[in-house]
Scaffold this motif. Structure first.
Motif, short mmCIF file in Angstrom:
data_model
loop_
_atom_site.label_atom_id
_atom_site.label_comp_id
_atom_site.label_asym_id
_atom_site.label_seq_id
_atom_site.Cartn_x
_atom_site.Cartn_y
_atom_site.Cartn_z
N GLY A 346 0.69 -1.34 -0.09
CA GLY A 346 0.12 0.28 -0.19
C GLY A 346 1.01 1.06 -0.30
N GLU A 347 2.25 1.18 0.77
CA GLU A 347 3.15 2.24 0.58
C GLU A 347 3.35 2.56 -0.11
OE1 GLU A 347 5.53 1.21 4.29
OE2 GLU A 347 3.35 1.98 5.42
N VAL A 348 3.55 1.50 -1.23
CA VAL A 348 5.14 2.07 -2.21
C VAL A 348 4.03 1.89 -3.31
CG1 VAL A 348 6.32 0.68 -4.22
CG2 VAL A 348 6.76 -0.08 -1.74
N ALA A 349 2.68 1.30 -3.65
CA ALA A 349 1.92 1.54 -4.71
C ALA A 349 1.12 3.11 -4.64
CB ALA A 349 0.34 0.76 -4.12
N PRO A 368 3.29 6.57 -23.60
CA PRO A 368 2.88 4.88 -23.78
C PRO A 368 3.05 4.12 -22.45
CG PRO A 368 4.21 6.04 -25.17
CD PRO A 368 3.97 7.01 -23.88
N ALA A 369 4.11 4.36 -21.55
CA ALA A 369 4.55 3.88 -20.64
C ALA A 369 5.53 4.38 -19.54
CB ALA A 369 5.58 2.29 -21.18
N PHE A 370 5.45 4.03 -18.36
CA PHE A 370 6.24 4.27 -17.15
C PHE A 370 7.27 3.61 -17.01
CE2 PHE A 370 1.19 5.57 -16.53
CZ PHE A 370 1.86 6.23 -16.37
N VAL A 371 7.86 4.38 -16.35
CA VAL A 371 9.42 4.06 -15.65
C VAL A 371 9.37 5.07 -14.11
CG1 VAL A 371 11.76 3.42 -15.58
CG2 VAL A 371 10.57 3.10 -17.76
N LEU A 372 8.99 4.12 -13.30
CA LEU A 372 8.71 4.34 -12.18
C LEU A 372 10.14 3.99 -11.09
CD1 LEU A 372 5.24 4.43 -11.19
CD2 LEU A 372 6.31 6.07 -12.47
N SER A 373 10.57 5.14 -9.89
CA SER A 373 11.71 4.51 -9.40
C SER A 373 11.50 4.78 -8.51
CB SER A 373 13.37 4.69 -10.10
OG SER A 373 13.03 6.13 -10.38
N SER A 374 12.59 4.40 -7.04
CA SER A 374 12.77 4.50 -5.92
C SER A 374 14.51 4.85 -4.96
CB SER A 374 11.40 4.62 -4.96
OG SER A 374 11.63 4.69 -3.02
N ASP A 375 14.84 5.20 -4.32
CA ASP A 375 15.83 4.34 -3.65
C ASP A 375 14.89 3.43 -2.22
OD1 ASP A 375 17.37 5.43 -5.18
OD2 ASP A 375 17.93 7.62 -3.64
N THR A 376 13.69 2.91 -1.59
CA THR A 376 13.64 2.98 -0.68
C THR A 376 12.15 2.14 -0.39
OG1 THR A 376 11.42 4.67 -0.31
CG2 THR A 376 13.80 5.19 0.66
N TRP A 377 12.07 1.14 -2.03
CA TRP A 377 10.75 0.20 -2.30
C TRP A 377 11.41 -0.45 -2.09
CZ3 TRP A 377 8.26 3.02 -8.08
CH2 TRP A 377 8.45 3.87 -6.96
N GLU A 379 12.01 -4.37 -2.75
CA GLU A 379 11.71 -4.79 -3.70
C GLU A 379 11.13 -6.35 -3.73
OE1 GLU A 379 14.59 -8.52 -5.90
OE2 GLU A 379 15.07 -7.48 -4.19
N GLY A 380 10.31 -7.07 -2.92
CA GLY A 380 9.22 -7.82 -2.97
C GLY A 380 8.01 -7.50 -3.82
N VAL A 381 7.83 -6.21 -3.44
CA VAL A 381 6.63 -5.90 -3.73
C VAL A 381 6.13 -5.34 -5.11
CG1 VAL A 381 5.45 -5.80 -1.43
CG2 VAL A 381 6.39 -3.25 -2.27
N ILE A 382 7.18 -5.18 -5.90
CA ILE A 382 7.42 -4.03 -7.02
C ILE A 382 6.61 -4.86 -7.83
CG2 ILE A 382 9.37 -2.41 -6.26
CD1 ILE A 382 11.04 -4.47 -8.40
N GLY A 383 6.05 -6.01 -8.42
CA GLY A 383 6.20 -6.85 -9.30
C GLY A 383 4.60 -6.40 -8.97
N ILE A 384 4.21 -6.78 -8.11
CA ILE A 384 2.44 -6.44 -7.70
C ILE A 384 2.16 -4.49 -7.76
CG2 ILE A 384 1.08 -7.35 -5.84
CD1 ILE A 384 2.13 -9.02 -4.53
N VAL A 385 2.56 -3.63 -7.59
CA VAL A 385 2.64 -2.19 -7.46
C VAL A 385 2.55 -2.30 -8.96
CG1 VAL A 385 3.53 -0.23 -7.33
CG2 VAL A 385 3.28 -1.48 -5.24
#
Length: 593
Positions: A346-349, A368-377, A379-385
């Motif tokens: 929820g926080e990452v989303a 056409p597409a996004f590339v989103l990034s962070s230093d704190t997200w 790794e285990g939830v980025i696919g779901i997000v």
């Protein structure tokens, strides 16, 4: 949003919707939906339709038609007969975990309890690694089976060979030009695969290996009572697990996957393994009512949560055990881990969706597409997000976190529709470290300095694919919905809606039908949980009907009392033994004459 009523395809068999309706006792509009699906099939015969509507295990292709299956089955059968020490290297996601459990349960039935190795997502990452190979060799492993990984592990498999391990790879990812020097490489995406096996999950490949090994053991008399043979394992007991991996790993629900899923869900409804039974219990799902939704959105995330936030061992133990008390403990532990996963997600989303909105503001709504990034997200939830972002904005997204490795980001990519994510990453390869995956989902690594060049390249690659799909116009993806089929109110009977279920299970490669209903009156709306809409409708025959639009708040300019057109899927909702017709709404617009 642009809608387009589907044109009737011409099939090489000459079959028409009317033919399908008559032969298979289907309402005409349901037969029309089926007729449109057939245009993507290689076989347009009535026999192919029968196989689709009545999936049967007897129609599964011969596992030995897969390249190297004979070698793999012979080698594993030899290890079983001789009591050799077998290792299983399973990826940490649902597919790898389930595939490892399938092999483990099968081998235990044959008296061999294999050593299991699953890498730590954050410490070791995806795929076979040299350190793990050395540890397994030290434990005396003679045969190693890699599940849902290994197809690109050329150096690691070579190391295993040097250390005296034979390796069988059960994978379904895209191979590179050079295959690993394994004893057997089982992957239907090999260039030399001429079989009809084309779209299995990693667990599905492992299941086919089990079928083939049982066949070899039969041939050599391993199960013969007069020779003191052991009981023959019933591989159908593994199908509930295979069904879970098939849905959770988002492989196309066509051909053999459709058959495996139908048989697996039947098994799960009647006699699930102890681990799945307890996992269904903690999610509040009656096994007799289990659906693909439950597999993909309730069970799958709980299996994944273990590997996303630590190691996948608890999930694997749950799916392997036959002890009810142990299964209960593990299922409840996974449910707790999943709650933490949901909090992090929820926080990452929230942050990722805010970034996406900012990018649309900066680059324009036609991005056409996004590339989103962070230093704190995490790794285990980025696919779901990533999936959440594509659901909201209906365009591909790559989500990258720099929280795991210094100076290098790990990313997860999700696509939409028929767009090819691996092709888009190949077009951007000069800016990436590693990448791989499937058409709909992929992973990557990228350095911080290459993030912005990759952002531009990825968007350009997706834009080019959109142009090719939509005849040279770089139309905004959110403005294109799958073609719809126009239906009349008289056709929306309970019997017709029950008939549409014969085309399921729905999912990747066999999507839910999209029907267009025009000119109904919007009698009222009610917001639910701040984002969903409950809609009251008055039909053209002045009947009352309800619809539910998930995440529908703010998506359409509609006025109560006005007439609207609706893209939807009709469903039967049963509550307290009372059934009524409702609409699962996908889009609404003001009525157009």
């Amino acid at each position: 949003m642009a809608w387009r009523v589907r044109e009737e395809p011409t099939l090489n068999s000459g079959l028409r919707p009317e033919d399908l309706a008559k032969t298979f006792q289907l309402p005409l509009w349901v037969a029309t939906v089926l007729h449109h699906r057939m245009k993507h099939w290689g076989d347009h015969s009535l026999e192919a339709v029968k196989r689709f509507l009545e999936p049967s295990l007897k129609n599964l292709p011969d596992p030995f038609s897969l390249p190297d299956m004979d070698r793999g089955a012979d080698r594993l059968a030899e290890a079983i007969v001789e009591g050799q020490k077998i290792g299983i290297y399973g990826d940490y996601d649902v597919d790898g975990t389930v595939g490892a459990a399938v092999l483990r349960r099968f081998l235990r039935r044959l008296g061999n309890d294999p050593v299991i190795y699953q890498p730590d997502r954050q410490k070791e990452g995806y795929g076979i690694n040299a350190g793990a190979i050395e540890k397994l060799a030290e434990q005396g492993i003679q045969l190693l089976i890699a599940v849902d990984c290994g197809i690109t592990s050329v150096k690691e498999v070579a190391l295993a060979n040097e250390l005296g391990l034979d390796v069988i790879i059960c994978d379904h990812h895209e191979p590179k030009e050079e295959l690993p020097p394994a004893y057997a490489v089982l992957d239907h995406k090999r260039a030399d695969n001429e079989s009809t096996i084309q779209s299995l999950s990693g667990a599905g490949v492992a299941f086919y290996l089990c079928i083939a090994v049982r066949s070899v053991l039969r041939d050599i008399g391993h199960f013969d009572a007069e020779n003191g043979g052991q009981p023959e394992p019933d591989v159908r007991e593994l199908l509930d697990l295979v069904a879970l991996a098939t849905v959770a790993d988002m492989v196309p629900l066509v051909d053999e996957n459709r058959t495996l899923l139908a048989a697996g869900m039947d098994r799960m409804r009647k006699k699930p393994c102890v681990g799945l039974r307890e996992l269904l219990r903690v999610t509040g799902v009656d096994p007799s009512e289990v659906s693909t939704y439950h597999l993909g959105f309730l069970l799958g995330p709980r299996i994944n949560a273990s590997g996303r936030l630590g190691t996948a061992n608890a999930a694997l133990e749950l799916l392997s055990t036959d002890d009810p008390a142990e299964a209960k403990r593990l299922a409840e532990a996974l449910d707790s881990v999943n709650l933490e996963r949901m909090r992090l997600q929820g926080e990452v989303a929230e942050e990722a969706l805010a970034q996406a909105a900012a990018q649309l503001e900066k680059y324009g709504k036609d991005l056409p597409a996004f590339v989103l990034s962070s230093d704190t997200w995490h790794e285990g939830v980025i696919g779901i997000v990533a999936s959440k972002v594509t659901e909201r904005y209906h365009r591909p997204v790559a989500i990258v976190t720099f929280a795991t490795m210094v100076g290098k980001g790990k990313g997860s990519v999700r696509g939409v529709g028929s767009l090819d994510m691996t092709k888009a990453l190949e077009d951007s390869a000069e800016f990436l470290g590693t990448f791989g995956g499937h058409k709909a989902a992929a992973g990557l690594s990228v350095t911080r300095e290459n993030l912005e060049p990759f952002r531009a390249s990825f968007a350009e690659a997706i834009g080019n694919q959109v142009s090719a799909l939509y005849e040279g116009t770089r139309v905004l993806l959110r403005d294109v919905l799958a073609d719809v089929i126009l239906v009349n109110e008289e056709e929306l009977t309970n019997k017709a809606v029950e008939a549409i279920e014969r085309l399921g299970p729905f999912g990747m490669g066999n999507s839910e039908p999209t029907l267009l209903i025009t000119g109904w009156k919007l009698a009222g709306t009610r917001t639910m949980k701040e984002k969903h809409l409950k809609i009251q409708l008055t039909t053209s025959q002045n009947k009352s009907l309800e619809g539910f639009w998930a995440n529908g708040v703010g998506k359409a300019e509609i006025t109560e009392g006005g007439h609207i057109d609706i893209v939807c899927l009709p469903q039967i909702n049963t509550f307290r033994n009372q059934s009524k017709l409702e609409l699962k709404i996908k889009d609404i617009r003001a009525h157009i004459d």
